[in-house]
Design a protein around this motif. Sequence first.
Motif, PDB file in Angstrom:
ATOM      1  N   GLU A   1      -5.319   8.081   0.555  1.00  0.00           N
ATOM      2  CA  GLU A   1      -6.314   7.031   0.576  1.00  0.00           C
ATOM      3  C   GLU A   1      -7.693   7.583   0.900  1.00  0.00           C
ATOM      4  O   GLU A   1      -8.680   7.212   0.299  1.00  0.00           O
ATOM      5  CB  GLU A   1      -5.907   6.031   1.649  1.00  0.00           C
ATOM      6  CG  GLU A   1      -6.359   4.624   1.368  1.00  0.00           C
ATOM      7  CD  GLU A   1      -5.690   3.680   2.330  1.00  0.00           C
ATOM      8  OE1 GLU A   1      -6.406   3.038   3.082  1.00  0.00           O
ATOM      9  OE2 GLU A   1      -4.451   3.639   2.348  1.00  0.00           O
TER      10      GLU A   1
ATOM     11  N   ARG B   1       7.010  10.078  -1.615  1.00  0.00           N
ATOM     12  CA  ARG B   1       6.514  10.157  -2.992  1.00  0.00           C
ATOM     13  C   ARG B   1       7.625  10.311  -4.015  1.00  0.00           C
ATOM     14  O   ARG B   1       8.636  10.938  -3.761  1.00  0.00           O
ATOM     15  CB  ARG B   1       5.478  11.267  -3.148  1.00  0.00           C
ATOM     16  CG  ARG B   1       6.016  12.646  -3.436  1.00  0.00           C
ATOM     17  CD  ARG B   1       4.892  13.664  -3.478  1.00  0.00           C
ATOM     18  NE  ARG B   1       4.536  14.058  -2.131  1.00  0.00           N
ATOM     19  CZ  ARG B   1       3.474  14.802  -1.818  1.00  0.00           C
ATOM     20  NH1 ARG B   1       2.646  15.180  -2.732  1.00  0.00           N
ATOM     21  NH2 ARG B   1       3.255  15.140  -0.573  1.00  0.00           N
TER      22      ARG B   1
ATOM     23  N   MET C   1       1.463   4.209  -2.811  1.00  0.00           N
ATOM     24  CA  MET C   1       1.261   5.620  -2.455  1.00  0.00           C
ATOM     25  C   MET C   1       2.385   6.507  -2.970  1.00  0.00           C
ATOM     26  O   MET C   1       2.192   7.690  -3.221  1.00  0.00           O
ATOM     27  CB  MET C   1       1.196   5.728  -0.941  1.00  0.00           C
ATOM     28  CG  MET C   1       0.025   6.526  -0.464  1.00  0.00           C
ATOM     29  SD  MET C   1       0.030   6.501   1.330  1.00  0.00           S
ATOM     30  CE  MET C   1       1.197   7.797   1.655  1.00  0.00           C
TER      31      MET C   1
ATOM     32  N   ASN D   1       0.837  -1.200   0.000  1.00  0.00           N
ATOM     33  CA  ASN D   1       0.000   0.000   0.000  1.00  0.00           C
ATOM     34  C   ASN D   1       0.872   1.249   0.000  1.00  0.00           C
ATOM     35  O   ASN D   1       0.596   2.223  -0.696  1.00  0.00           O
ATOM     36  CB  ASN D   1      -0.901   0.031   1.242  1.00  0.00           C
ATOM     37  CG  ASN D   1      -2.154  -0.793   1.047  1.00  0.00           C
ATOM     38  OD1 ASN D   1      -2.719  -0.817  -0.042  1.00  0.00           O
ATOM     39  ND2 ASN D   1      -2.582  -1.477   2.086  1.00  0.00           N
TER      40      ASN D   1
ATOM     41  N   ARG E   1       1.488   8.508  -6.007  1.00  0.00           N
ATOM     42  CA  ARG E   1       0.150   9.108  -6.033  1.00  0.00           C
ATOM     43  C   ARG E   1       0.044  10.317  -6.957  1.00  0.00           C
ATOM     44  O   ARG E   1      -1.042  10.760  -7.278  1.00  0.00           O
ATOM     45  CB  ARG E   1      -0.332   9.450  -4.639  1.00  0.00           C
ATOM     46  CG  ARG E   1       0.434  10.527  -3.919  1.00  0.00           C
ATOM     47  CD  ARG E   1      -0.003  10.502  -2.458  1.00  0.00           C
ATOM     48  NE  ARG E   1       0.771  11.369  -1.611  1.00  0.00           N
ATOM     49  CZ  ARG E   1       1.986  11.105  -1.171  1.00  0.00           C
ATOM     50  NH1 ARG E   1       2.576   9.995  -1.560  1.00  0.00           N
ATOM     51  NH2 ARG E   1       2.625  11.934  -0.392  1.00  0.00           N
TER      52      ARG E   1
END
Lengths: 332, 327
Positions: free
Chosen positions: B3, A153, A118, A114, A121
């Motif tokens: 999220e 990121r 991310m 996860n 993103r």
Amino acid sequence: MSATNTAQRVPVEERLFSLVLALLATEAGLTKNEILSTVQGYRQRYSISGDNSNLERQFERDKDDIRELGVPLETLETPGQAGNNQSLRYRIPRGDYELPADISFSPEETTLLNLAAMVWREGSLSGESRRAILKLRSLGVASVDPVLGYAPRLRVRDAAFDPLSTALDKDVVVRFGYLKSGEQVSRTRTVAPIALIQHDGRWMLHGEDLDAGGTRNFLLRRIVTPVTTTNTKSPPVDKSAATSRALAELEQIWEERRATVEVEPDSDAATRLGKRRGTAHEGANSLTLHYSDLDLLADELAGYGPEVVVSAPPELRDAVRSRLARTAADHG
Amino acid sequence: MAEKKSRSTPLQAQDKLTFLLSLVPFLMDHDRISVTEVAEHFGMSPEQIRDAVRLIGVSGIPGETAAYQHEDLFDISWDDFEDNDQIILTHRVAIDDSPRFSGREAAALIAGLQYLSALPEHADRAAIATLMTKLSRGASAAPSQLTVQSTDTDDTLALIRDSVEAGVQLEFDYLNSRGEHERRRVDPLRIESMDADWYLRAWCHLREAVRTFRLDRISHPQVTSEPITHRIDDVKLPDTLFEGSANDLIVTIDVVAAAAPLLADYVPEGASTVEHDGRLRTTVRVSHYHGLKRLIASMPGVAVVVAPPDARRAVEEWAAAGAARYK
């Protein structure tokens, strides 16, 4: 209401979903005609006697779309009818479609994945990451901890990244204008892409230069024209091994190239250059820095203005001095 | 967090298809599950789940008659769904298992993992390597070569991570871009990164506001035993690392088109950009000229300040002072 009007109300995802279901359920495969005349979303627009060319084009686009999602859509030729487009059969082989049964992810691994998703993103690969996570959640494993403490990121700002990663995926040769540092005019390069590598925070293309022969690294920020994707397949090469080799070479170059600089005590340069990866403190105010690209280091050092002076090598000294002189002149 | 934000984002057709193909196997593994639980698990809105279930409930394969007969379709317990918001899949077709990742999807996750391996708690490289192998095997095509060099991070990151985890205040010396040193005491909230640069988002007790600190400007960090006074949910932590303020100075800049993305963080929303002598003329927003002069001096020949005169002078003096050190 005409048939066409009704059909337009079958949403895209319903047509694509029905296509995947139909092709998964068939062992022998379905011909294009069978698909267009029976599958939900096509059949409503299918004309038995008329022209179905619009619908055929729709099917071609849909095929590309679902393949892009990693659905292995296969084409089979009917024995004895090779070359006949109308007799081609389409299907999705179950074994290539389904995640192998022995692959599972623990809650800890799910958490890590996860977080890995991310990272992307923003920008190019955000769609891929989002869809990968949907597939991961399909397995029903909940992550252990949302890891709120981190928001890492990666960002890609080079316009060349998207076309290059697509070309890499399709394994085809590309062409682009490349401005070598210190040169005024860009030159067209023809390259078979091997890998996109981020080294020291900068993206580069590792590929085989088909004109010059041999592999080269191209900094994405020095690609100054739009990237042209050709239909020529790249020559076969073990990409994974080539990538490891390229990374090792980049590290070696970085290791070998050293610059000595004097920094003003307590300045921004002293603090940040002192914390740069691999920096060695030679004296109170003297630092040895590692670098891969002289011009990029010169740009970085010029930003510190009077807080840093290059002692060696001489070509870096000249590069920083001329940069500062240029900036002063541009603003005088 | 990203999220949470995605909860209300409308999905594109490809995303919707992926979701449908992912939802079916999930439902197969759960005899009965509420819409809310599914929404929670997939990070979507309950309405998005209901739409998908309604569509699955009427979908299927053409079947032997090529007419989508009842037994060729998925079926759900409609009463439970409509009355109790519960999902029970009663008949299924075509799908047995979760789909594989695409080559690009696997490549994106693998590169993300390489990047994360720099984090102190992921020092177990073997576990990450195992995970990467699983992703490659679970993809329908070989993942394309997308590689992010994992940079070693220093002890500062580990220390800050510990204080975020423990929820205690942190003290450190900070050098701001004006060149001023200050001892700061902060409530550390989140560690963020952008490519090779790391940042700490924290509530600053000195400024009494949320601030972003570059890790490479932090010296002598010390974890205290004092609990934090502001939590991540108490303060509005903006999504973007850098935020404008009403006191910002507006500067006009000419920049070579290819280098324009390097200034993207500083260009305010809605700023006009026009082509001018083969360069782009745009405006950037800065809080003071100290940051601007460093930025422009690091883009020699590529970006030039046009106005106001004060800003031009700040850059000229900075660069001239630098050049003078070589005389």
